[in-house]
Design an enzyme around this catalytic site. Structure first.
Site, PDB file in Angstrom:
ATOM      1  N   HIS A 148       0.830  -1.205   0.000  1.00 36.21           N
ATOM      2  CA  HIS A 148       0.000   0.000   0.000  1.00 36.21           C
ATOM      3  C   HIS A 148       0.867   1.258   0.000  1.00 36.21           C
ATOM      4  O   HIS A 148       1.869   1.317   0.719  1.00 36.21           O
ATOM      5  CB  HIS A 148      -0.838   0.060   1.269  1.00 36.21           C
ATOM      6  CG  HIS A 148      -2.026  -0.838   1.303  1.00 36.21           C
ATOM      7  ND1 HIS A 148      -1.933  -2.206   1.408  1.00 36.21           N
ATOM      8  CD2 HIS A 148      -3.355  -0.556   1.266  1.00 36.21           C
ATOM      9  CE1 HIS A 148      -3.151  -2.726   1.447  1.00 36.21           C
ATOM     10  NE2 HIS A 148      -4.038  -1.752   1.350  1.00 36.21           N
ATOM     11  N   GLN A 288       9.629  26.683   2.596  1.00 34.55           N
ATOM     12  CA  GLN A 288      10.118  25.435   1.999  1.00 34.55           C
ATOM     13  C   GLN A 288      11.639  25.335   2.114  1.00 34.55           C
ATOM     14  O   GLN A 288      12.176  24.277   2.448  1.00 34.55           O
ATOM     15  CB  GLN A 288       9.750  25.357   0.510  1.00 34.55           C
ATOM     16  CG  GLN A 288       8.307  25.040   0.211  1.00 34.55           C
ATOM     17  CD  GLN A 288       8.098  24.904  -1.290  1.00 34.55           C
ATOM     18  OE1 GLN A 288       8.649  24.008  -1.936  1.00 34.55           O
ATOM     19  NE2 GLN A 288       7.292  25.793  -1.845  1.00 34.55           N
TER      20      GLN A 288
HETATM   21 MN    MN Z   1       2.560  -1.917   3.576  1.00 34.34          MN
HETATM   22 MN    MN Z   2       9.307  21.943  -2.288  1.00 35.34          MN
END
Ligand code: MN
Ligand code: MN
Length: 298
Positions: A148, A288
Protein backbone atom coordinates in the site's frame (compact mmCIF):
# COMPACT_ATOMS: atom_id res chain seq x y z
CA UNK A 1 -3.87 27.68 -11.77
CA UNK A 2 -3.94 25.31 -14.73
CA UNK A 3 -2.08 25.26 -18.01
CA UNK A 4 -4.35 25.16 -20.98
CA UNK A 5 -3.99 21.71 -22.52
CA UNK A 6 -3.46 23.25 -25.96
CA UNK A 7 -0.07 24.39 -24.73
CA UNK A 8 0.87 20.79 -24.03
CA UNK A 9 -0.22 19.55 -27.42
CA UNK A 10 1.50 22.37 -29.28
CA UNK A 11 4.87 21.71 -27.73
CA UNK A 12 4.58 17.96 -27.47
CA UNK A 13 4.59 17.32 -23.80
CA UNK A 14 5.72 19.78 -21.23
CA UNK A 15 6.79 17.75 -18.27
CA UNK A 16 7.39 20.52 -15.84
CA UNK A 17 7.35 24.24 -15.74
CA UNK A 18 8.48 26.25 -12.81
CA UNK A 19 6.87 29.62 -12.84
CA UNK A 20 7.58 32.46 -10.57
CA UNK A 21 4.81 34.74 -11.76
CA UNK A 22 1.22 33.90 -12.47
CA UNK A 23 0.87 36.15 -15.46
CA UNK A 24 1.39 36.10 -19.20
CA UNK A 25 5.01 36.51 -20.16
CA UNK A 26 8.12 34.85 -21.49
CA UNK A 27 9.26 31.73 -19.73
CA UNK A 28 12.19 29.38 -20.08
CA UNK A 29 10.93 25.84 -20.08
CA UNK A 30 12.27 22.35 -19.73
CA UNK A 31 10.81 19.89 -22.21
CA UNK A 32 11.31 16.18 -22.02
CA UNK A 33 10.16 13.16 -23.91
CA UNK A 34 10.97 9.69 -22.65
CA UNK A 35 14.50 9.77 -21.29
CA UNK A 36 15.65 12.79 -23.31
CA UNK A 37 15.27 16.30 -22.08
CA UNK A 38 16.63 19.73 -22.74
CA UNK A 39 16.38 23.12 -21.21
CA UNK A 40 15.84 25.85 -23.72
CA UNK A 41 18.37 28.61 -24.09
CA UNK A 42 15.90 30.70 -26.02
CA UNK A 43 12.68 31.89 -24.49
CA UNK A 44 9.47 30.33 -25.66
CA UNK A 45 6.54 32.64 -25.76
CA UNK A 46 3.76 31.00 -23.86
CA UNK A 47 0.40 32.34 -23.01
CA UNK A 48 -0.41 31.21 -19.53
CA UNK A 49 -4.13 30.83 -19.09
CA UNK A 50 -5.28 31.54 -15.61
CA UNK A 51 -8.39 29.70 -14.55
CA UNK A 52 -10.36 29.86 -11.38
CA UNK A 53 -9.90 26.31 -10.23
CA UNK A 54 -11.97 26.39 -7.09
CA UNK A 55 -13.91 23.16 -7.19
CA UNK A 56 -11.97 21.81 -10.15
CA UNK A 57 -10.29 18.39 -10.10
CA UNK A 58 -6.73 18.49 -8.91
CA UNK A 59 -7.09 21.61 -6.90
CA UNK A 60 -10.01 20.96 -4.63
CA UNK A 61 -8.83 17.73 -3.05
CA UNK A 62 -7.99 18.16 0.63
CA UNK A 63 -5.25 15.60 -0.02
CA UNK A 64 -3.52 18.08 -2.34
CA UNK A 65 -3.72 21.07 -0.02
CA UNK A 66 0.08 21.33 0.02
CA UNK A 67 0.36 21.06 -3.75
CA UNK A 68 0.43 18.70 -6.72
CA UNK A 69 4.08 17.53 -6.66
CA UNK A 70 4.39 16.69 -10.37
CA UNK A 71 1.62 18.88 -11.80
CA UNK A 72 -0.30 15.72 -12.62
CA UNK A 73 -3.33 16.20 -14.86
CA UNK A 74 -6.48 14.16 -15.21
CA UNK A 75 -6.33 14.04 -19.01
CA UNK A 76 -5.74 10.78 -20.88
CA UNK A 77 -2.74 12.21 -22.75
CA UNK A 78 -0.95 12.47 -19.44
CA UNK A 79 -0.05 8.77 -19.56
CA UNK A 80 2.90 9.00 -17.17
CA UNK A 81 1.54 11.60 -14.79
CA UNK A 82 -2.20 11.02 -14.59
CA UNK A 83 -4.02 12.66 -11.72
CA UNK A 84 -6.57 10.54 -9.87
CA UNK A 85 -8.56 11.98 -7.02
CA UNK A 86 -10.43 9.79 -4.63
CA UNK A 87 -12.20 10.75 -1.47
CA UNK A 88 -9.55 8.91 0.53
CA UNK A 89 -6.36 10.07 -1.28
CA UNK A 90 -5.01 11.57 -4.47
CA UNK A 91 -2.34 10.14 -6.74
CA UNK A 92 -0.33 10.53 -9.91
CA UNK A 93 -0.44 7.32 -11.95
CA UNK A 94 2.27 6.23 -14.37
CA UNK A 95 0.76 3.83 -16.91
CA UNK A 96 4.20 3.00 -18.35
CA UNK A 97 5.42 1.87 -14.92
CA UNK A 98 2.11 0.30 -13.84
CA UNK A 99 2.21 2.08 -10.52
CA UNK A 100 1.67 5.45 -8.88
CA UNK A 101 4.40 8.07 -9.06
CA UNK A 102 3.15 9.38 -5.75
CA UNK A 103 0.14 9.12 -3.50
CA UNK A 104 -0.83 12.00 -1.18
CA UNK A 105 -3.20 11.96 1.77
CA UNK A 106 -4.29 13.93 4.76
CA UNK A 107 -4.23 12.10 8.07
CA UNK A 108 -5.82 13.16 11.30
CA UNK A 109 -8.00 11.52 13.93
CA UNK A 110 -11.09 11.86 11.73
CA UNK A 111 -9.68 9.07 9.50
CA UNK A 112 -8.98 6.58 12.29
CA UNK A 113 -11.68 4.19 13.49
CA UNK A 114 -12.39 0.52 14.11
CA UNK A 115 -12.97 -0.95 10.65
CA UNK A 116 -10.75 -4.02 10.03
CA UNK A 117 -8.71 -4.61 6.86
CA UNK A 118 -11.03 -5.41 3.98
CA UNK A 119 -8.28 -7.19 2.02
CA UNK A 120 -10.19 -6.72 -1.24
CA UNK A 121 -7.22 -6.09 -3.53
CA UNK A 122 -8.62 -5.34 -6.98
CA UNK A 123 -8.29 -3.57 -10.31
CA UNK A 124 -8.89 0.14 -10.32
CA UNK A 125 -11.59 0.38 -12.97
CA UNK A 126 -11.40 4.16 -12.93
CA UNK A 127 -8.13 3.99 -14.90
CA UNK A 128 -8.58 4.78 -18.60
CA UNK A 129 -9.61 1.52 -20.27
CA UNK A 130 -6.98 1.91 -22.99
CA UNK A 131 -4.30 1.29 -20.38
CA UNK A 132 -3.20 -1.97 -18.81
CA UNK A 133 -4.95 -2.30 -15.46
CA UNK A 134 -2.89 -4.09 -12.85
CA UNK A 135 -4.91 -6.80 -11.13
CA UNK A 136 -4.81 -8.41 -7.72
CA UNK A 137 -2.90 -11.49 -8.95
CA UNK A 138 -0.24 -9.66 -10.93
CA UNK A 139 2.38 -9.76 -8.17
CA UNK A 140 1.83 -13.46 -7.39
CA UNK A 141 5.07 -15.40 -7.37
CA UNK A 142 7.15 -12.27 -7.95
CA UNK A 143 8.57 -12.20 -4.44
CA UNK A 144 7.15 -8.71 -3.94
CA UNK A 145 4.34 -7.62 -1.68
CA UNK A 146 1.36 -5.64 -2.87
CA UNK A 147 2.54 -2.66 -0.86
CA UNK A 148 0.00 0.00 0.00
CA UNK A 149 1.00 3.60 -0.56
CA UNK A 150 -1.88 5.06 1.48
CA UNK A 151 -1.99 2.38 4.22
CA UNK A 152 -5.06 0.37 5.06
CA UNK A 153 -4.51 1.37 8.68
CA UNK A 154 -4.87 5.08 7.84
CA UNK A 155 -8.44 4.66 6.58
CA UNK A 156 -10.49 2.81 9.16
CA UNK A 157 -13.67 4.81 9.74
CA UNK A 158 -15.84 3.27 7.02
CA UNK A 159 -15.66 0.05 5.00
CA UNK A 160 -15.61 2.07 1.82
CA UNK A 161 -12.66 4.16 2.96
CA UNK A 162 -10.67 1.08 3.90
CA UNK A 163 -11.62 -0.79 0.75
CA UNK A 164 -10.44 2.05 -1.47
CA UNK A 165 -6.89 1.59 -0.17
CA UNK A 166 -6.88 -1.90 -1.73
CA UNK A 167 -7.13 -0.62 -5.30
CA UNK A 168 -4.06 -1.76 -7.22
CA UNK A 169 -3.46 1.85 -8.33
CA UNK A 170 -2.44 2.47 -4.70
CA UNK A 171 0.12 -0.37 -4.74
CA UNK A 172 3.80 -0.62 -5.45
CA UNK A 173 5.79 -3.85 -5.75
CA UNK A 174 7.49 -3.69 -2.39
CA UNK A 175 10.16 -5.97 -0.98
CA UNK A 176 8.67 -7.80 2.04
CA UNK A 177 11.46 -6.76 4.43
CA UNK A 178 10.92 -3.12 3.50
CA UNK A 179 7.11 -3.28 3.57
CA UNK A 180 6.77 -5.35 6.72
CA UNK A 181 9.82 -3.91 8.47
CA UNK A 182 10.82 -0.25 8.80
CA UNK A 183 8.13 0.92 6.35
CA UNK A 184 5.36 -0.57 8.49
CA UNK A 185 7.01 0.80 11.65
CA UNK A 186 6.99 4.26 10.09
CA UNK A 187 3.30 3.92 9.21
CA UNK A 188 2.56 3.00 12.82
CA UNK A 189 4.65 5.92 14.03
CA UNK A 190 2.58 8.31 11.90
CA UNK A 191 -0.65 7.01 13.43
CA UNK A 192 0.89 7.38 16.90
CA UNK A 193 1.53 11.04 16.11
CA UNK A 194 -2.12 11.45 15.13
CA UNK A 195 -3.26 9.79 18.34
CA UNK A 196 -1.12 12.37 20.17
CA UNK A 197 -3.17 15.05 18.40
CA UNK A 198 -1.01 15.87 15.37
CA UNK A 199 -2.32 16.59 11.91
CA UNK A 200 -0.34 15.03 9.06
CA UNK A 201 0.07 15.28 5.33
CA UNK A 202 1.86 12.30 3.81
CA UNK A 203 3.18 11.84 0.28
CA UNK A 204 4.59 8.45 -0.65
CA UNK A 205 6.17 6.90 -3.71
CA UNK A 206 9.02 5.03 -5.28
CA UNK A 207 11.72 5.92 -7.75
CA UNK A 208 14.34 4.14 -9.80
CA UNK A 209 13.94 0.77 -11.43
CA UNK A 210 14.80 -2.61 -9.98
CA UNK A 211 13.27 -4.96 -12.51
CA UNK A 212 9.75 -5.64 -13.69
CA UNK A 213 6.93 -7.96 -12.67
CA UNK A 214 3.44 -8.74 -13.96
CA UNK A 215 4.70 -9.89 -17.37
CA UNK A 216 6.35 -6.54 -17.94
CA UNK A 217 3.46 -4.38 -16.85
CA UNK A 218 4.80 -3.23 -13.50
CA UNK A 219 8.14 -1.61 -12.76
CA UNK A 220 9.66 -2.31 -9.34
CA UNK A 221 11.04 0.86 -7.76
CA UNK A 222 14.62 0.70 -6.49
CA UNK A 223 13.81 3.03 -3.58
CA UNK A 224 10.70 3.96 -1.60
CA UNK A 225 10.32 7.47 -0.22
CA UNK A 226 8.00 9.42 2.00
CA UNK A 227 7.44 13.05 2.87
CA UNK A 228 5.57 13.64 6.15
CA UNK A 229 4.42 17.05 7.36
CA UNK A 230 3.66 17.03 11.07
CA UNK A 231 1.40 19.89 12.10
CA UNK A 232 0.18 20.92 15.53
CA UNK A 233 -2.88 22.65 14.07
CA UNK A 234 -4.80 22.16 10.82
CA UNK A 235 -4.42 24.58 7.94
CA UNK A 236 -1.40 25.14 5.77
CA UNK A 237 -1.20 28.72 7.02
CA UNK A 238 0.12 27.15 10.21
CA UNK A 239 3.14 25.68 8.41
CA UNK A 240 6.19 27.68 9.42
CA UNK A 241 9.96 27.32 9.53
CA UNK A 242 9.41 25.49 12.85
CA UNK A 243 7.14 22.81 11.34
CA UNK A 244 8.46 19.28 11.56
CA UNK A 245 9.06 17.68 8.17
CA UNK A 246 10.23 14.07 7.89
CA UNK A 247 11.85 12.80 4.69
CA UNK A 248 12.46 9.08 4.22
CA UNK A 249 14.34 7.28 1.43
CA UNK A 250 14.72 3.53 1.83
CA UNK A 251 16.04 0.77 -0.46
CA UNK A 252 13.30 -1.50 -1.78
CA UNK A 253 15.16 -4.66 -0.85
CA UNK A 254 15.14 -7.55 1.56
CA UNK A 255 17.58 -7.70 4.46
CA UNK A 256 16.39 -4.48 6.15
CA UNK A 257 13.46 -5.91 8.13
CA UNK A 258 14.92 -5.12 11.54
CA UNK A 259 16.29 -1.71 10.65
CA UNK A 260 15.07 1.43 12.40
CA UNK A 261 13.18 3.67 9.97
CA UNK A 262 14.97 6.62 11.54
CA UNK A 263 18.16 5.44 9.88
CA UNK A 264 16.62 6.30 6.51
CA UNK A 265 15.83 9.93 7.17
CA UNK A 266 16.95 12.42 4.53
CA UNK A 267 16.06 16.00 3.71
CA UNK A 268 13.06 16.60 1.50
CA UNK A 269 15.40 18.50 -0.80
CA UNK A 270 17.17 15.19 -1.42
CA UNK A 271 13.88 13.51 -2.35
CA UNK A 272 12.99 16.40 -4.63
CA UNK A 273 16.37 16.03 -6.36
CA UNK A 274 15.93 12.27 -6.74
CA UNK A 275 12.35 12.42 -8.05
CA UNK A 276 12.15 15.78 -9.81
CA UNK A 277 9.01 16.66 -7.86
CA UNK A 278 8.31 19.79 -5.86
CA UNK A 279 6.70 19.02 -2.54
CA UNK A 280 4.86 21.64 -0.49
CA UNK A 281 4.62 23.94 -3.50
CA UNK A 282 1.64 25.73 -1.94
CA UNK A 283 3.83 26.71 1.01
CA UNK A 284 5.93 29.85 0.64
CA UNK A 285 9.30 29.31 -1.00
CA UNK A 286 11.13 30.79 1.97
CA UNK A 287 9.51 28.34 4.39
CA UNK A 288 10.12 25.43 2.00
CA UNK A 289 13.79 26.39 1.80
CA UNK A 290 14.21 26.07 5.56
CA UNK A 291 12.23 22.95 6.35
CA UNK A 292 13.06 21.00 3.19
CA UNK A 293 16.82 21.34 3.71
CA UNK A 294 16.79 19.92 7.23
CA UNK A 295 16.95 16.25 8.22
CA UNK A 296 14.53 15.30 10.96
CA UNK A 297 16.20 14.34 14.24
CA UNK A 298 13.31 14.05 16.70
MN1 MN B 1 2.56 -1.92 3.58
MN1 MN C 1 9.31 21.94 -2.29
Amino acid sequence: MVLDSSINSDIGGIESIRYSAYQPGIYYIRVSSGSASFTSTEPYRLTIHITDTSGAPGFSSPHLALGNPSNAASVIDSTRNYLMEKSQYALSYNSAAGRPNWVSWHLNSSWLGEIPRQDDFRVDVSLPDAWYRVNENDFSGSGYDRGHSCPSGDRTVTRTDNSETFLMSNMIAQAPDNNQGPWADLENYCRDLVIEGKELFVISGGYGANGIVAAGHVSVPARTWKVIVVMNHPGISNISTATRLIGIDMPNVNGIRNDDWKNYRVSVDQIEAATGYDFLSNVSVSIQAVIESAVDNQ
